[in-house]
Motif scaffolding. Structure first.
Motif, PDB file in Angstrom:
ATOM      1  N   SER A   9       0.713  -1.214   0.016  1.00  0.00           N
ATOM      2  CA  SER A   9      -0.126  -0.099  -0.063  1.00  0.00           C
ATOM      3  C   SER A   9       0.839   1.303  -0.169  1.00  0.00           C
ATOM      4  CB  SER A   9      -0.939   0.073   1.292  1.00  0.00           C
ATOM      5  OG  SER A   9      -1.624   1.039   1.347  1.00  0.00           O
ATOM      6  N   GLY A  58       2.346   1.825  -3.185  1.00  0.00           N
ATOM      7  CA  GLY A  58       1.430   2.415  -4.131  1.00  0.00           C
ATOM      8  C   GLY A  58       1.478   3.789  -4.041  1.00  0.00           C
ATOM      9  N   PHE A 117       0.039   5.723 -12.078  1.00  0.00           N
ATOM     10  CA  PHE A 117      -1.252   5.162 -11.501  1.00  0.00           C
ATOM     11  C   PHE A 117      -1.323   3.792 -11.753  1.00  0.00           C
ATOM     12  CE2 PHE A 117      -2.327   9.825 -12.403  1.00  0.00           C
ATOM     13  CZ  PHE A 117      -1.680  10.235 -11.121  1.00  0.00           C
ATOM     14  N   ARG A 159      -2.137   1.281  -8.906  1.00  0.00           N
ATOM     15  CA  ARG A 159      -3.339   0.556  -8.540  1.00  0.00           C
ATOM     16  C   ARG A 159      -2.802  -1.113  -8.346  1.00  0.00           C
ATOM     17  NH1 ARG A 159      -8.321   2.531  -9.962  1.00  0.00           N
ATOM     18  NH2 ARG A 159      -8.197   4.773 -10.910  1.00  0.00           N
ATOM     19  N   HIS A 160      -1.745  -1.437  -9.133  1.00  0.00           N
ATOM     20  CA  HIS A 160      -1.256  -2.827  -8.807  1.00  0.00           C
ATOM     21  C   HIS A 160      -1.044  -2.959  -7.426  1.00  0.00           C
ATOM     22  CE1 HIS A 160       1.041  -6.682  -9.263  1.00  0.00           C
ATOM     23  NE2 HIS A 160       1.841  -5.693  -8.621  1.00  0.00           N
ATOM     24  N   PHE A 183      -2.040  -1.393  -4.955  1.00  0.00           N
ATOM     25  CA  PHE A 183      -3.154  -1.044  -3.980  1.00  0.00           C
ATOM     26  C   PHE A 183      -4.127  -2.263  -4.080  1.00  0.00           C
ATOM     27  CE2 PHE A 183      -3.019   3.796  -4.611  1.00  0.00           C
ATOM     28  CZ  PHE A 183      -2.106   3.775  -3.558  1.00  0.00           C
ATOM     29  N   GLU A 184      -4.252  -3.013  -5.112  1.00  0.00           N
ATOM     30  CA  GLU A 184      -5.213  -4.143  -5.428  1.00  0.00           C
ATOM     31  C   GLU A 184      -4.639  -5.283  -4.695  1.00  0.00           C
ATOM     32  OE1 GLU A 184      -8.111  -4.385  -6.501  1.00  0.00           O
ATOM     33  OE2 GLU A 184      -8.180  -2.278  -7.205  1.00  0.00           O
ATOM     34  N   ARG A 203      -5.329  -4.880  -1.081  1.00  0.00           N
ATOM     35  CA  ARG A 203      -6.776  -5.180  -0.998  1.00  0.00           C
ATOM     36  C   ARG A 203      -7.173  -6.613  -0.846  1.00  0.00           C
ATOM     37  NH1 ARG A 203     -11.825  -2.638  -3.194  1.00  0.00           N
ATOM     38  NH2 ARG A 203     -10.796  -1.294  -4.415  1.00  0.00           N
ATOM     39  N   LEU A 232      -7.303   5.040  -3.434  1.00  0.00           N
ATOM     40  CA  LEU A 232      -7.916   4.846  -4.721  1.00  0.00           C
ATOM     41  C   LEU A 232      -8.344   6.395  -5.009  1.00  0.00           C
ATOM     42  CD1 LEU A 232      -9.352   1.463  -4.987  1.00  0.00           C
ATOM     43  CD2 LEU A 232      -7.289   2.176  -6.357  1.00  0.00           C
ATOM     44  N   ILE A 286      -5.749   8.594  -6.098  1.00  0.00           N
ATOM     45  CA  ILE A 286      -5.465   8.532  -7.644  1.00  0.00           C
ATOM     46  C   ILE A 286      -6.579   9.332  -8.400  1.00  0.00           C
ATOM     47  CG2 ILE A 286      -5.683   6.711  -9.493  1.00  0.00           C
ATOM     48  CD1 ILE A 286      -4.435   4.930  -7.780  1.00  0.00           C
ATOM     49  N   HIS A 287      -7.946   9.109  -8.168  1.00  0.00           N
ATOM     50  CA  HIS A 287      -8.940  10.050  -8.784  1.00  0.00           C
ATOM     51  C   HIS A 287      -8.528  11.442  -9.001  1.00  0.00           C
ATOM     52  CE1 HIS A 287     -11.345   6.608  -9.497  1.00  0.00           C
ATOM     53  NE2 HIS A 287     -11.842   6.339  -8.294  1.00  0.00           N
ATOM     54  N   SER A 327      -5.639  12.451 -10.880  1.00  0.00           N
ATOM     55  CA  SER A 327      -5.769  11.983 -12.421  1.00  0.00           C
ATOM     56  C   SER A 327      -6.915  13.206 -12.825  1.00  0.00           C
ATOM     57  CB  SER A 327      -6.512  10.415 -12.707  1.00  0.00           C
ATOM     58  OG  SER A 327      -5.767   9.567 -12.020  1.00  0.00           O
TER      59      SER A 327
END
Length: 816
Positions: free
Chosen positions: A616, A619, A628, A632-633, A635-636, A639, A658, A661-662, A665
């Motif tokens: 995490s 990330g 990004f 995400r890789h 973070f997933e 998760r 996440l 990231i939004h 972005s």
């Protein structure tokens, strides 16, 4: 000098000629006649003010003595003669430079002027004693040594040639107590000035005791010596106590018994005898501890309370050692560190100042940091007990029972104070823990430990701690006690860890701030590296949210370097914490290296939760690089682990990541939704810090979505909550968002906020690029709007607010 004298004469002549007449000058002295006392006082005030503001063509400023007296005089050929002239000349003879004196009868003629009665004095050639007052008021100095004349009362008090500095509050308390109690004890640790205070109050109260003030130094007597004969000899009384008390039955005398701590029992017996068989005798005793007698009024003498007083004492005594000594602005920080190192103990400052004839301030400070034990008196006639700080402390130490000596020595491993729980754990040695409070009480009574009733904490003066530590090392106990101290700190740090994520965050931040000096001492010590690592790791949330990012990073990295690199849970956590702290300080490369190490070790050790934490955080680093897809890789992966472990709190933190990231972005509305989800969950499930982080992130997304959105009320409410939680990192972020959302017209508070943010950035805090860009815009507007001096002044105020650990100043911004 002729130029200075000429300038001096011009100033006095100009002011004296307005309402008075100069009828004689003798050298540099002016004799002036006035019809009204008030006109004389006004002229003296004006002269004093101009002399004080004048730049003199001499190495030191001109200083003048002033005296005013009213009465009849015989005029002969433009000159004046008679008792009035004699009195004013004798009053002038009592003066110190810069002091303005007048007779009490003259002061009564001008009730509008503020004066302080000094005492009745016997003046040469004048039969009756004359009451003397000092003129006070704006711009006039108040504190001077005792007057150079003598009162009519008899005394054997010694004269000090130096002015007492920073002790007026204690002198006021002493004066009051002596007026209401027949026996007053002045107690306190070595070097705080008990003897000087007792002597000074003796001179100041001399007029209250027409039959005399008498001083007896008991330190010159052996422990088993009966002080009775010495005391009666000083009082000039017969050697038989019964006969002496009969003669003194109605005498108004003050007896000062100095240094009673080594003969408490015989002094108690003597004091009881003297007080029970006389009516007006008052006794002042000084001792490292209270004597414990009935009717004893105890006053605690303490080191200098004001830092400014401590600096003034250093300056005054430094000038005695070297006439050109000064504390220039660049040297004030070193001077401040020096007096604080010496705990603002007056005698220690005087001993240090005496060495300024051979050292500059920086060299002196550095030498004392290395070793305080060599701090000696410049007085070659001083006794062994008075010759050094070590000698003074040893004088008290040798009077202690062996158990108390041991407890004091063990407590020396702690710095910055401690509570009773810590003392019981660290200082027990071979003693029962239950006995420690009793020995602590003995040490407090002996003034070797200081107790603060407001915080309920104890501390050793640095000189005492230095002495006690040398004893601990000589006994060979240092390593064992240091290890016990570190284990106590491990317990405290690990107890705090879950609390720092809850509603008691502010309480535990306060506890850890109190113990910060102890944390530093423990992490510096040469003790078990694994225990040190446990402390450093357990405190990671403290380092982050309390504004100690750089310091925490240094401790974690330093302890890692000195420990093994086994793939244990502790080492996984340590590498992970090192990465988070490096990331918070803006060092992404080093952060990635530590977190990659944490991830590898966690995988090797099979610690899945640590794998998820490291992934995490890696990330977040990739988010900072705008990578990004890789973020995400990571973070997933985290998760999936949290879902398998049913770890809901950390799952919501992935949702928050996440959302970041939004936000970056360019999708602020999607980010707002993510942050609101996290805020609602954390508000219901008990982590207020994470809830506030999500709320602030939501605020940033709102501002990014619509720069004109009006969320000022919400931003200030968030700031209030972060202040209440003592979340300094969050406070900084909230202040940054308030500035981002601010609209003209700007005022001085906005400049102060910029200063706060600048200092916070220096300590390791950093903001998003969006926030930094908006802050630059606000900064440019403020620089162009305000005068440079005003801008710089308020910028420094903000910097000081950030340096203040209390966060008190910040609340001023949200009360408007």
């Amino acid at each position: 000098m002729p130029l200075a004298l000429n300038l001096h004469n011009q100033i006095l002549s100009r002011h004296f000629s307005v309402a008075g007449s100069v009828f004689k000058t003798v050298g540099d002295a002016f004799c002036v006649r006035y019809d009204d006392v008030r006109e004389a006082v006004i002229a003296v005030r004006l002269c004093f003010a101009e002399i004080a503001q004048t730049e003199w063509p001499t190495p030191t400023p001109i200083r003048v003595r002033w005296a005013i007296h009213a009465g009849p005089a015989l005029a002969v050929d433009g000159d004046f003669f008679g008792p009035t002239l004699n009195k004013v000349a004798r009053i002038l003879g009592l003066c110190h430079p810069d002091q303005i004196l007048m007779s009490d009868a003259t002061a009564a003629l001008d009730p509008s002027s503020e004066t302080r009665f000094v005492g009745h004095y016997a003046l040469r050639g004048i039969r009756e004693r004359v009451g003397v007052c000092q003129l006070l008021g704006p711009g006039l100095p108040e504190k001077f040594p005792p007057l150079t004349g003598i009162t009519s009362a008899k005394t054997n008090l010694q004269r000090f040639v130096t002015e007492i500095i920073g002790k007026e509050p204690e002198l006021d308390v002493l004066s009051h107590k002596l007026g209401t109690h027949r026996w007053v004890s002045l107690c306190g640790p070595a070097g705080v000035g008990k003897t000087r205070l007792a002597t000074e109050i003796g001179w100041r109260e001399l007029d209250r005791y027409p039959d005399g003030v008498f001083f007896v130094d008991l330190s010159k007597l052996g422990d088993d010596y009966d002080p009775q004969a010495e005391v009666l000899r000083a009082l000039e009384m017969p050697a038989e106590i019964s006969e002496a008390t009969k003669l003194m039955t109605h005498h108004r005398k003050l007896l000062i018994l100095d240094n009673c701590e080594h003969m408490i029992a015989p002094v108690l017996t003597l004091v009881r005898q003297l007080l029970s068989h006389t009516h007006n005798l008052t006794i002042l005793t000084t001792s490292r501890q209270a004597l414990g007698g009935q009717g004893e009024a105890v006053i605690r003498a303490v080191p200098l309370v004001s830092q400014e007083d401590a600096l003034n004492l250093l300056l005054a005594r430094g000038k005695d050692a070297r006439s050109d000594f000064s504390i220039a602005p660049p040297e004030k920080e070193t001077a401040t560190k020096l007096v604080n190192l010496l705990d603002r103990v007056p005698l220690a400052i005087e001993f240090a100042a005496a060495r300024l004839g051979a050292f500059d301030l920086q060299t002196l400070y550095e030498s004392l940091v290395e070793d305080l034990s060599g701090l000696n008196s410049p007085d070659i006639t001083a006794t062994d007990r008075q010759a050094s700080l070590t000698g003074m402390i040893h004088w008290s130490y040798r009077l202690l029972p062996g158990e108390a000596q041991g407890v004091l020595s063990r407590l020396s491993v702690m710095r910055g104070g401690f509570n009773l729980v810590a003392a019981r754990y660290v200082a027990r040695g071979e003693l029962e823990e239950s006995s420690i409070p009793r020995w602590i009480e003995v040490l407090v009574r002996s003034s070797l430990i200081q107790f603060d009733p407001d915080t309920r904490r104890y501390r050793l003066l640095e000189s005492v701690r230095d002495f006690a530590q040398s004893k601990l090392e000589s006994w060979g106990e240092a390593e064992e006690v240091q290890d016990r101290f570190l284990r106590w700190l491990v317990n405290l740090a690990e107890e705090s860890r879950p609390q720092l994520d809850g509603h008691d965050h502010a309480k535990w931040i306060g506890i850890l701030e109190q113990e910060h000096a102890n944390v530093r001492a423990a992490l510096t010590a040469n003790s078990d590296p694994e225990l040190r690592l446990r402390v450093a790791v357990a405190l990671h949330q403290f380092w982050l949210t309390a504004g100690h990012v750089h310091e925490g990073r240094a401790w974690v990295e330093g302890t890692l370097r000195r420990s093994s690199e086994e793939a244990t849970l502790l080492h996984c956590q340590a590498f992970s914490m090192a990465g988070v702290l490096a990331w918070s300080a803006g060092d992404l490369e080093e952060a990635e290296r530590y977190l990659a190490k944490a991830l590898t070790q966690a995988e090797t050790a099979g610690e899945l939760l640590e794998v998820a934490k490291a992934a995490s955080n890696l990330g977040l680093i990739e988010v900072g690089r705008s990578n990004f897809v890789l973020a995400r890789h990571y973070f997933e992966r985290a998760r999936a682990i949290y879902e398998s472990k049913k770890d809901a709190p950390r799952l919501y933190r992935i949702i928050s990541n996440l959302g970041t990231i939004h936000l970056l972005s360019g999708k602020p509305q999607a980010a707002i939704g993510s942050f609101e989800t996290v805020e609602m969950y954390e508000a219901e499930n008990g982590n207020p810090i994470v809830a506030l982080i999500a709320r602030s992130n939501k605020h940033e997304a709102q501002l990014q979505s619509n720069p004109d959105v009006d969320i000022e009320v919400e931003l200030h409410e968030t700031l209030r909550e972060r202040i209440a939680l003592a979340d300094k990192l969050g406070v900084t972020y909230s202040i940054a968002l308030i500035l981002v959302a601010a609209r003209p017209p700007f005022d001085h508070r906005h400049i102060q906020m910029l200063g706060y943010l600048a200092e916070s950035a220096r300590k390791g805090h950093r903001d998003s690029n969006f926030v930094e860009d908006r802050l630059d815009s606000v900064r440019r507007i403020l620089i162009s709007t305000f005068h440079p001096e005003l801008y710089e002044e308020h910028l420094q105020i903000g910097i000081r607010m950030c340096q203040d650990t209390s966060l008190e100043g910040v609340t001023l911004w949200i009360r408007r």
